[in-house]
Write an enzyme that holds these catalytic residues in place. Structure first.
Site, short mmCIF file in Angstrom:
data_model
loop_
_atom_site.label_atom_id
_atom_site.label_comp_id
_atom_site.label_asym_id
_atom_site.label_seq_id
_atom_site.Cartn_x
_atom_site.Cartn_y
_atom_site.Cartn_z
N ARG A 1 12.98 -6.59 2.12
CA ARG A 1 12.71 -5.21 1.45
C ARG A 1 14.17 -4.50 2.28
NH1 ARG A 1 7.02 -2.34 3.46
NH2 ARG A 1 8.23 -2.76 6.17
N ARG B 1 13.93 -1.76 8.23
CA ARG B 1 13.45 -1.54 8.59
C ARG B 1 14.02 -2.35 10.26
NH1 ARG B 1 7.79 0.40 6.59
NH2 ARG B 1 7.02 -0.97 9.02
N LYS C 1 1.12 -1.18 -0.23
CA LYS C 1 0.06 -0.12 -0.24
C LYS C 1 0.85 0.97 0.10
CE LYS C 1 -1.07 -0.68 4.75
NZ LYS C 1 0.69 -1.50 5.16
P1 ADP Z 1 3.84 -1.72 7.76
O1 ADP Z 1 1.79 -1.77 7.22
O2 ADP Z 1 4.39 -2.38 6.73
O3 ADP Z 1 3.68 -2.87 9.14
P2 ADP Z 1 3.60 1.17 8.20
O4 ADP Z 1 4.89 2.04 8.32
O5 ADP Z 1 2.47 1.09 7.92
O6 ADP Z 1 4.17 -0.88 7.86
O7 ADP Z 1 3.91 1.57 9.82
C1 ADP Z 1 4.77 0.44 11.12
C2 ADP Z 1 4.06 1.14 12.77
O8 ADP Z 1 4.10 1.79 13.18
C3 ADP Z 1 3.11 -0.81 12.80
O9 ADP Z 1 3.86 -1.68 12.56
C4 ADP Z 1 3.17 0.21 14.11
O10 ADP Z 1 3.84 0.05 15.71
C5 ADP Z 1 2.61 1.97 13.60
N1 ADP Z 1 2.41 2.40 12.93
C6 ADP Z 1 1.49 3.04 11.64
N2 ADP Z 1 1.13 3.65 11.79
C7 ADP Z 1 0.13 3.08 12.93
C8 ADP Z 1 -1.77 3.09 13.25
N3 ADP Z 1 -2.54 3.40 12.14
N4 ADP Z 1 -1.79 3.01 14.32
C9 ADP Z 1 -1.22 2.64 15.64
N5 ADP Z 1 0.27 2.45 14.96
C10 ADP Z 1 0.69 2.67 13.52
#
Ligand code: ADP
Ligand code: ZN
Length: 227
Positions: free
Chosen positions: A141, A174, A19
């Site tokens: 990744r 990451r 996404k």
């Molecule tokens: P992915 O979808 O690959 O896990 P993201 O970059 O979207 O990666 O998110 C990384 C981390 O950031 C999540 O595992 C969580 O800890 C935190 N995070 C991101 N968006 C949210 C959200 N909407 N609510 C709670 N935690 C979030």
């Protein structure tokens, strides 16, 4: 994609579903504002802010950051002034894509409170990918520290290992893309985020995309949904 300039979209999907990659690409081609809560949090961590310090522990363990912290962070971007997305926040932007938010029912409900009537969501896209595929995508990744470009050691390698083809920046993995955190993130997605599919499905704004295909094919399909 002229007609999508007023689109207000949510991209839903498991970690590794693509996404973020697609949101960047759609935003680039359409002028929509891209807001990734994961990217915002990583910026907070990098800057050493109070929020960043608190969020890091949750993120590295693959857990969700508590709803209220996230909701406050997003709210500030929706209505408040923020240079990253223009003078007056998302509501003033002509259209946008939320990537990684909402991820829980309380977050979705909080979003609805802020986006009623003329500002309601126009598209919710669910990116479907089998779990065994997600695992491989995440462990391989790599991200550019400089420009944020996303690569993969097998599926999208750079010409020189560890160096970004786009800008020459250094690639990094990451801290939450290790096996342990990945397992937790997938479990959290199943239990906390998949209920949103029914939440938006009932409302008739949900479209599912088969995201277990090449990025170009997925992108083309997205464009048809966002007309
Ligand atoms: P992915 O979808 O690959 O896990 P993201 O970059 O979207 O990666 O998110 C990384 C981390 O950031 C999540 O595992 C969580 O800890 C935190 N995070 C991101 N968006 C949210 C959200 N909407 N609510 C709670 N935690 C979030
Ligand atoms: Zn780069």
């Amino acid at each position: 994609m002229a007609s999508s300039s007023q689109a207000r979209c949510v991209f839903l999907g498991a970690p590794g579903a693509g996404k973020g990659t697609q949101a960047k690409r759609v935003a680039q081609g359409s002028g929509l504002t891209h807001l990734s809560t994961g990217d915002l949090l990583r910026e907070e961590v990098k800057s050493g802010s109070e929020l960043g310090v608190e969020a890091k522990g949750y993120m590295d363990a693959g857990k969700l950051v508590p709803d209220q912290l996230i909701i406050d962070m997003v709210k500030a971007r929706i209505g408040g002034g923020d240079s990253a997305i223009g003078e007056s926040g998302l509501l003033a932007a002509s259209g946008w894509i939320l990537d990684g938010f909402p991820r829980t029912l309380p977050q979705a409900e909080a979003l609805d409170v802020n986006l009623s009537g003329d500002n309601a969501l126009t598209h919710v896209i669910s990116f479907a990918v089998p779990e065994e595929v997600l695992m491989g995508r995440l462990t391989g990744r790599r991200t550019c520290l400089n420009c944020g470009a996303i690569w993969h050691v097998e599926h999208k390698p750079t010409s020189k290992e560890g160096v970004c083809d786009q800008c020459g920046g250094e690639l990094t993995q990451r801290s939450d893309d290790c096996n342990e955190a990945i397992g937790k993130r997938l479990e959290v997605y199943r239990s906390q985020t998949t209920p949103l599919l029914a939440y938006y499905g009932d409302r008739g704004v949900l479209k599912e995309v088969d995201a277990n295909r090449s990025p170009d094919v997925v992108f083309q399909e997205l464009l048809t949904h966002m007309q």
